[in-house]
Design a protein around this motif. Structure first.
Motif, mmCIF file in Angstrom:
data_model
loop_
_atom_site.group_PDB
_atom_site.id
_atom_site.type_symbol
_atom_site.label_atom_id
_atom_site.label_comp_id
_atom_site.label_asym_id
_atom_site.label_seq_id
_atom_site.Cartn_x
_atom_site.Cartn_y
_atom_site.Cartn_z
ATOM 1 N N GLN A 16 0.827 -1.207 0.000
ATOM 2 C CA GLN A 16 0.000 0.000 0.000
ATOM 3 C C GLN A 16 0.864 1.261 0.000
ATOM 4 O O GLN A 16 0.532 2.244 -0.669
ATOM 5 C CB GLN A 16 -0.961 -0.025 1.182
ATOM 6 C CG GLN A 16 -2.030 -1.088 1.003
ATOM 7 C CD GLN A 16 -2.861 -1.296 2.246
ATOM 8 O OE1 GLN A 16 -2.335 -1.583 3.315
ATOM 9 N NE2 GLN A 16 -4.162 -1.150 2.094
ATOM 10 N N ARG A 75 0.819 4.177 -2.860
ATOM 11 C CA ARG A 75 0.673 5.607 -2.562
ATOM 12 C C ARG A 75 1.809 6.410 -3.185
ATOM 13 O O ARG A 75 1.588 7.483 -3.756
ATOM 14 C CB ARG A 75 0.605 5.829 -1.050
ATOM 15 C CG ARG A 75 -0.738 5.445 -0.449
ATOM 16 C CD ARG A 75 -0.880 5.895 0.998
ATOM 17 N NE ARG A 75 0.065 5.256 1.881
ATOM 18 C CZ ARG A 75 -0.132 4.079 2.477
ATOM 19 N NH1 ARG A 75 -1.260 3.415 2.294
ATOM 20 N NH2 ARG A 75 0.789 3.570 3.272
ATOM 21 N N GLU A 135 -5.349 -0.491 -4.843
ATOM 22 C CA GLU A 135 -5.139 -0.098 -3.454
ATOM 23 C C GLU A 135 -6.357 -0.445 -2.598
ATOM 24 O O GLU A 135 -6.214 -0.951 -1.480
ATOM 25 C CB GLU A 135 -4.847 1.398 -3.347
ATOM 26 C CG GLU A 135 -4.543 1.836 -1.931
ATOM 27 C CD GLU A 135 -4.238 3.314 -1.810
ATOM 28 O OE1 GLU A 135 -3.481 3.666 -0.901
ATOM 29 O OE2 GLU A 135 -4.769 4.112 -2.617
ATOM 30 N N GLU A 137 -6.557 -2.972 0.529
ATOM 31 C CA GLU A 137 -6.998 -2.464 1.826
ATOM 32 C C GLU A 137 -8.131 -3.316 2.392
ATOM 33 O O GLU A 137 -8.159 -3.595 3.591
ATOM 34 C CB GLU A 137 -7.437 -1.001 1.730
ATOM 35 C CG GLU A 137 -7.953 -0.426 3.037
ATOM 36 C CD GLU A 137 -7.000 -0.595 4.225
ATOM 37 O OE1 GLU A 137 -7.499 -0.832 5.343
ATOM 38 O OE2 GLU A 137 -5.780 -0.501 4.044
#
Length: 139
Positions: free
Chosen positions: A43, A47, A119, A123
């Motif tokens: 993750q 980002r 993502e 998550e």
């Protein structure tokens, strides 16, 4: 010692300290915590890729997406045990494969939507994985 040399030495020292911290965390982590660390790493790389994509930094975007792909394929996917995990492990394997394809599309086409979707999927799985850890620790 010049200011530049001092700063470079400090940077190397700080980097070594960070590596030792990460290595210590990995060495003392349970298998469950290691998987959480993989999710966190993937993750974080996604980002970073988003920031580089928005800035138009193609090379760094590619490096960040490659890091995320490496974690998904050689960490999360490789950690699956289809014998013990059965159908759940197989479904997770398919999901990780899909996330990899999203990341490749995001890199190839500068597609932020694919990056966002990858993502979000990670998550969703990571939050469920973390919940398992909390439940297991309480039980």
């Amino acid at each position: 010692m010049s200011t530049m040399r001092g700063a470079a030495a400090y940077g190397r020292g700080a980097g070594a300290y960070a590596r030792v911290g990460v290595e210590s965390g990995v060495m003392s982590a349970s298998p469950h915590q290691l998987i959480v660390m993989l999710f966190d790493g993937a993750q974080g790389a996604i980002r970073a890729a988003r920031i580089h994509m928005q800035a138009g930094n193609v090379a760094e975007k590619g490096k960040s997406i490659s890091k995320a792909l490496d974690i998904v394929n050689n960490g999360l996917l490789a950690a699956l045990d289809t014998e013990k995990g059965g159908e759940i492990a197989e479904r997770l394997g398919s999901l990780y494969d899909y996330v990899s394809r999203l990341l490749l599309a995001a890199n190839l086409h500068n597609d932020q939507e694919s990056l966002d979707q990858a993502e979000q999927l990670l998550e969703d799985i990571a939050s469920a994985w973390r919940e398992i850890g909390v439940t297991g620790a309480q039980g």
